[in-house]
Each structure stands twice: as C-alpha cells, then as structure tokens.
Design a protein around this motif. Structure first.
Motif, mmCIF file in Angstrom:
data_model
loop_
_atom_site.group_PDB
_atom_site.id
_atom_site.type_symbol
_atom_site.label_atom_id
_atom_site.label_comp_id
_atom_site.label_asym_id
_atom_site.label_seq_id
_atom_site.Cartn_x
_atom_site.Cartn_y
_atom_site.Cartn_z
ATOM 1 N N PHE A 295 7.675 -1.087 1.326
ATOM 2 C CA PHE A 295 7.863 0.188 0.624
ATOM 3 C C PHE A 295 9.088 0.125 -0.282
ATOM 4 N N ALA A 296 10.150 -0.515 0.172
ATOM 5 C CA ALA A 296 11.346 -0.670 -0.662
ATOM 6 C C ALA A 296 11.032 -1.516 -1.898
ATOM 7 N N LEU A 297 10.234 -2.567 -1.721
ATOM 8 C CA LEU A 297 9.805 -3.405 -2.845
ATOM 9 C C LEU A 297 9.067 -2.560 -3.877
ATOM 10 N N LYS A 298 8.106 -1.801 -3.434
ATOM 11 C CA LYS A 298 7.305 -0.962 -4.332
ATOM 12 C C LYS A 298 8.179 -0.006 -5.135
ATOM 13 N N HIS A 299 9.159 0.595 -4.485
ATOM 14 C CA HIS A 299 9.990 1.594 -5.149
ATOM 15 C C HIS A 299 11.105 0.989 -5.998
ATOM 16 N N ALA A 300 11.503 -0.241 -5.706
ATOM 17 C CA ALA A 300 12.613 -0.865 -6.433
ATOM 18 C C ALA A 300 12.168 -1.649 -7.663
ATOM 19 N N TYR B 247 7.033 -3.198 6.976
ATOM 20 C CA TYR B 247 6.550 -2.134 6.093
ATOM 21 C C TYR B 247 7.701 -1.429 5.380
ATOM 22 N N SER B 248 8.832 -1.315 5.998
ATOM 23 C CA SER B 248 10.004 -0.742 5.321
ATOM 24 C C SER B 248 10.368 -1.586 4.110
ATOM 25 N N ARG B 249 10.338 -2.915 4.250
ATOM 26 C CA ARG B 249 10.651 -3.810 3.131
ATOM 27 C C ARG B 249 9.577 -3.732 2.037
ATOM 28 N N SER C 52 6.545 -4.805 16.711
ATOM 29 C CA SER C 52 6.544 -3.743 15.706
ATOM 30 C C SER C 52 6.574 -4.330 14.299
ATOM 31 N N LEU C 53 5.808 -3.758 13.408
ATOM 32 C CA LEU C 53 5.799 -4.150 12.009
ATOM 33 C C LEU C 53 6.582 -3.160 11.144
#
Length: 110
Positions: free
Chosen positions: A14-19, A10-12, A5-6
């Motif tokens: 998306f968190a990078l993009k938003h942070a 992908y959670s990391r 599973s990736l």
C-alpha cells in the motif's frame, strides 16, 4: 489464517502504491510496458513510468530462482529495491535475479 501474518507485506504494498506516481490509477498513472526476458515462460517483467518515476516489477512463476536476461528498459539508471532497500544500477539491457515463486520490485525516482 493460521500462517504467518502478511500485514507487514501489505503495508509495504500500500505504501508503494501511494508513494509512486507511476502506479496511480487510470490516466493519472504511468503506461505499462512489458520488459522482454529470455525466460518468458517463467518470468514476467514490466515497467510503469510517469514523469521521473519508474516502477519495475518482475515475477518468477518457476520452481527455481531465475537469473534472467532482459532488454528494452527505457529508463536505465539507479533503482532501489522497494522491499529489500538495496540499490541497483540497471542498464537498458542486463540481468536480473528473481527468487523462485518470488518477485522483485525496483523503483526509480520518488
């Protein structure tokens, strides 16, 4: 669909993009600048900066790990590896190790 599973990756991302303000869309985000390396055929590196936030991305297209020399980093100083969490101090020029077929994402500020 049968590999590992990736979802965590992908959670990391998306968190990078938003942070990171430098990664905001359009005019709200930071300017992208290519970082010169001594192996541009295998490693592409760039930064995006907005205010006190810089994100450095280096991607290695090669079959072997790359220890590339870079120059032109406009925001030298303390960075943190977004995925590995290790700290790194980068100068305006220096060296960066990137795994084969891999990447490094380093953040400064935020």
């Amino acid at each position: 669909w049968k590999g590992p599973s990736l979802a965590g990756f992908y959670s990391r991302v998306f968190a990078l993009k938003h942070a990171q303000p430098a990664l905001a869309n359009g005019a709200a985000g930071g300017d992208q600048r290519t970082l010169a390396t001594n192996d541009p055929a295998h490693v592409y590196a760039y930064t995006r900066t907005r205010g006190g936030n810089t994100v450095l991305v280096a991607v290695n297209y090669g079959d072997v790990a790359a220890d590339v020399a870079y120059e032109g980093l406009t925001r030298p100083g303390a960075y943190r590896d977004w995925f590995g969490r290790a700290g790194a101090t980068l100068g305006g020029s220096g060296r960066l190790t990137v795994p084969a077929h891999g990447y490094r994402v380093l953040v400064q500020g935020s």
